[in-house]
Design an enzyme around this catalytic site. Structure first.
Site, mmCIF file in Angstrom:
data_model
loop_
_atom_site.group_PDB
_atom_site.id
_atom_site.type_symbol
_atom_site.label_atom_id
_atom_site.label_comp_id
_atom_site.label_asym_id
_atom_site.label_seq_id
_atom_site.Cartn_x
_atom_site.Cartn_y
_atom_site.Cartn_z
ATOM 1 N N LYS A 106 0.813 -1.215 0.000
ATOM 2 C CA LYS A 106 0.000 0.000 0.000
ATOM 3 C C LYS A 106 0.849 1.269 0.000
ATOM 4 O O LYS A 106 0.475 2.272 -0.598
ATOM 5 C CB LYS A 106 -0.984 -0.001 1.164
ATOM 6 C CG LYS A 106 -0.476 0.424 2.533
ATOM 7 C CD LYS A 106 0.243 -0.643 3.299
ATOM 8 C CE LYS A 106 -0.667 -1.753 3.741
ATOM 9 N NZ LYS A 106 0.013 -2.761 4.588
ATOM 10 N N GLU A 130 -5.258 -5.440 -5.072
ATOM 11 C CA GLU A 130 -6.382 -5.680 -4.160
ATOM 12 C C GLU A 130 -5.911 -5.898 -2.734
ATOM 13 O O GLU A 130 -6.541 -5.430 -1.773
ATOM 14 C CB GLU A 130 -7.186 -6.896 -4.630
ATOM 15 C CG GLU A 130 -8.424 -7.185 -3.796
ATOM 16 C CD GLU A 130 -9.481 -6.108 -3.935
ATOM 17 O OE1 GLU A 130 -9.804 -5.461 -2.905
ATOM 18 O OE2 GLU A 130 -9.993 -5.895 -5.046
ATOM 19 N N ILE A 137 -10.608 -8.355 1.982
ATOM 20 C CA ILE A 137 -11.898 -7.758 1.619
ATOM 21 C C ILE A 137 -11.803 -7.222 0.192
ATOM 22 O O ILE A 137 -10.929 -6.409 -0.102
ATOM 23 C CB ILE A 137 -12.265 -6.607 2.577
ATOM 24 C CG1 ILE A 137 -12.172 -7.062 4.032
ATOM 25 C CG2 ILE A 137 -13.661 -6.075 2.265
ATOM 26 C CD1 ILE A 137 -12.302 -5.933 5.032
ATOM 27 N N GLY A 188 1.250 -10.451 18.035
ATOM 28 C CA GLY A 188 1.617 -10.295 16.635
ATOM 29 C C GLY A 188 0.710 -9.374 15.851
ATOM 30 O O GLY A 188 0.855 -9.237 14.636
ATOM 31 N N GLU A 191 3.520 -4.312 15.335
ATOM 32 C CA GLU A 191 4.959 -4.451 15.129
ATOM 33 C C GLU A 191 5.713 -3.995 16.367
ATOM 34 O O GLU A 191 5.184 -3.295 17.241
ATOM 35 C CB GLU A 191 5.401 -3.607 13.930
ATOM 36 C CG GLU A 191 4.700 -3.944 12.630
ATOM 37 C CD GLU A 191 5.177 -5.267 12.048
ATOM 38 O OE1 GLU A 191 6.230 -5.770 12.474
ATOM 39 O OE2 GLU A 191 4.478 -5.796 11.149
ATOM 40 N N LYS A 206 -3.804 3.608 2.760
ATOM 41 C CA LYS A 206 -4.967 2.905 2.216
ATOM 42 C C LYS A 206 -6.058 3.885 1.808
ATOM 43 O O LYS A 206 -6.707 3.717 0.768
ATOM 44 C CB LYS A 206 -5.497 1.907 3.251
ATOM 45 C CG LYS A 206 -4.495 0.825 3.625
ATOM 46 C CD LYS A 206 -4.969 0.020 4.824
ATOM 47 C CE LYS A 206 -3.936 -1.000 5.260
ATOM 48 N NZ LYS A 206 -4.332 -1.711 6.496
ATOM 49 N N GLY A 303 -3.240 -10.712 7.682
ATOM 50 C CA GLY A 303 -3.018 -12.135 7.903
ATOM 51 C C GLY A 303 -2.667 -12.857 6.632
ATOM 52 O O GLY A 303 -2.966 -12.384 5.528
#
Length: 428
Positions: A106, A130, A137, A188, A191, A206, A303
């Site tokens: 991104k 995407e 999503i 997790g 960061e 984004k 994820g």
């Protein structure tokens, strides 16, 4: 069956490993949907010997990531990250070589998307991303294709799962920010250096991409006003709940004759709004079209599985020969729109002060608001904290943002304030 779509994969971290496993597990189904197999033939990463939960010995290994563009492949998938450096070099070389390019990056698209879209159009190849926004999503596909006939008036939503995890955890358990951030890092979700997440930069990347697709404007990350959640207290979340709201970090974009407005900022969201019920590391995006009405896209925003799913969905489109301009219209048609003046926006605000426990403080705050032309709807004062300061929260009536900013400027340097005020907008 026709020849396979040959892939070079740059980056074998969480998402890269997920892409390999997904193609292995669902390969036959993907081939049926794509009309031909999708096969990885070359890979590159920093550490060749790392265990990635998948066999990479069957792929050609390339030490220099940027050299993947020269391999005999149809598409390069970039999962390295970073707005510049090897990722950008690889993107430029891939498109110049006349090969398709798929990325989850991104930051690179927010900073260099217009250039890369032009290069892809000139070469007649796909540029797809995407996975760069909201993980699995299909919000980019939804805006670019499903809502293509609509004029989008506003796009907004929860664009960072780390912040949403922290805020909803604070909400559910009454814990402070630093405590929940530490837990998010241990799990997790955050960061070791969480700056990009908690200061709103990730969400700003984004938002600039979504705004470009929604409004047909050039990506303008530099114009996004971004602030994060590091100064939100458990007390703020409790006050919001008492008022009928929940605190969420939202990215909000709209455009008008006054310019393109883009902001990432913590908001008070009414409990009646769907975004108030989005909890954990979930993302959700709302788009408002003039014919389709309100669209809500919600799901896992990060994820290995969800992000790999988005990457492979882009590859399936390319295998089918289904791709068009990266930002829903040719790059030359994207408008260069000036940023809107946020001071002209009207709305209600929540402002929290930490003040000394002494006579006259409330009068000083009320006078600053009055002199700036801001009417106070409600004022709440709580008892003293361990440091002796008192929390005072006000909710304003609808007012220009410029007036609220002027009121806060009048209070700057006041001996009555023991900390910086927190200003959150109320989502109407």
């Amino acid at each position: 069956m026709t020849q396979p779509l040959r892939i070079a994969l740059a980056g074998l971290g969480t998402v890269g490993g997920g892409v390999i496993r997904l193609l292995d597990e669902n390969g036959a189904l993907i081939a049926r949907r794509a009309g031909r197999p999708i096969e990885i033939v070359a890979v590159s990463a920093r550490d060749r010997g790392k265990d990635r939960g998948a066999d990479i010995s069957r792929f050609e290994w390339v030490d220099d990531t940027t050299e993947l563009a020269a391999r005999e492949v149809d598409v390069v998938v970039e999962l390295v990250g970073g707005s510049d450096g090897p990722a950008l070099t690889l993107a430029r070389r891939t498109l110049a070589a006349g090969k398709g390019f798929v990325t989850a990056n991104k930051a690179m698209i927010a900073h260099h998307g217009l250039e890369l879209a032009g290069a892809a159009e000139q070469a007649g190849v796909a540029l797809k991303f995407e996975a760069a926004v909201a993980g699995g999503i299909p919000v980019i596909k939804g805006l670019r294709e499903g809502a293509a006939a609509n004029e989008i008036g506003r796009v907004y939503g929860i664009l960072n799962g780390t912040c949403n995890f922290i805020l909803s955890k604070m909400e559910a358990e009454g814990r402070d920010f630093a405590d929940v951030l530490a837990e998010a890092q241990a799990l997790g979700y955050a960061e070791a250096d969480p700056t990009f997440d908690i200061d709103g930069i990730d969400a700003a990347h984004k938002l600039s991409i979504l705004a470009s697709i929604a409004f047909g404007t050039q990506p303008a990350f530099a114009d996004v006003q971004a602030s994060g959640i590091r100064h939100v207290l458990a007390a703020d979340i409790a006050e919001a709940a008492a008022l009928g709201y929940r605190v969420r970090l939202l990215g909000v974009a709209d455009h008008s004759a006054g310019g393109l407005f883009q902001r990432v900022h913590p908001h008070l969201v009414p409990v009646s709004h769907p975004l108030a019920h989005v909890t954990g590391a979930t993302n959700a995006v709302v788009a408002e079209g003039n014919y389709v009405g309100r669209l809500l896209f919600q799901g896992a925003g990060a994820g290995d599985g969800p992000t790999a799913s988005a990457v492979v969905a882009d590859l399936i489109d390319i295998a089918r020969g289904e791709f068009g301009p990266a930002f829903a219209m040719p790059s030359s048609a994207l408008a260069a729109q000036a940023p809107a003046d946020p001071g002209e926006r009207h709305g209600r605000s929540y402002v929290r002060f930490a003040v000394a426990d002494k006579v006259g403080v409330l009068a000083e705050i009320a006078a600053a608001m009055r002199d700036a032309g801001v009417s106070i709807e409600s004022l709440i004062q709580r008892g003293a904290n361990v440091d002796g300061s008192v929390l005072v929260a006000i909710v304003t009536h609808e007012a220009p943002e410029r007036a609220v900013a002027q009121a806060l400027e009048r209070l700057r340097g006041s001996q009555s304030l023991t900390g910086q005020p927190l200003w959150m907008h109320i989502l109407e």
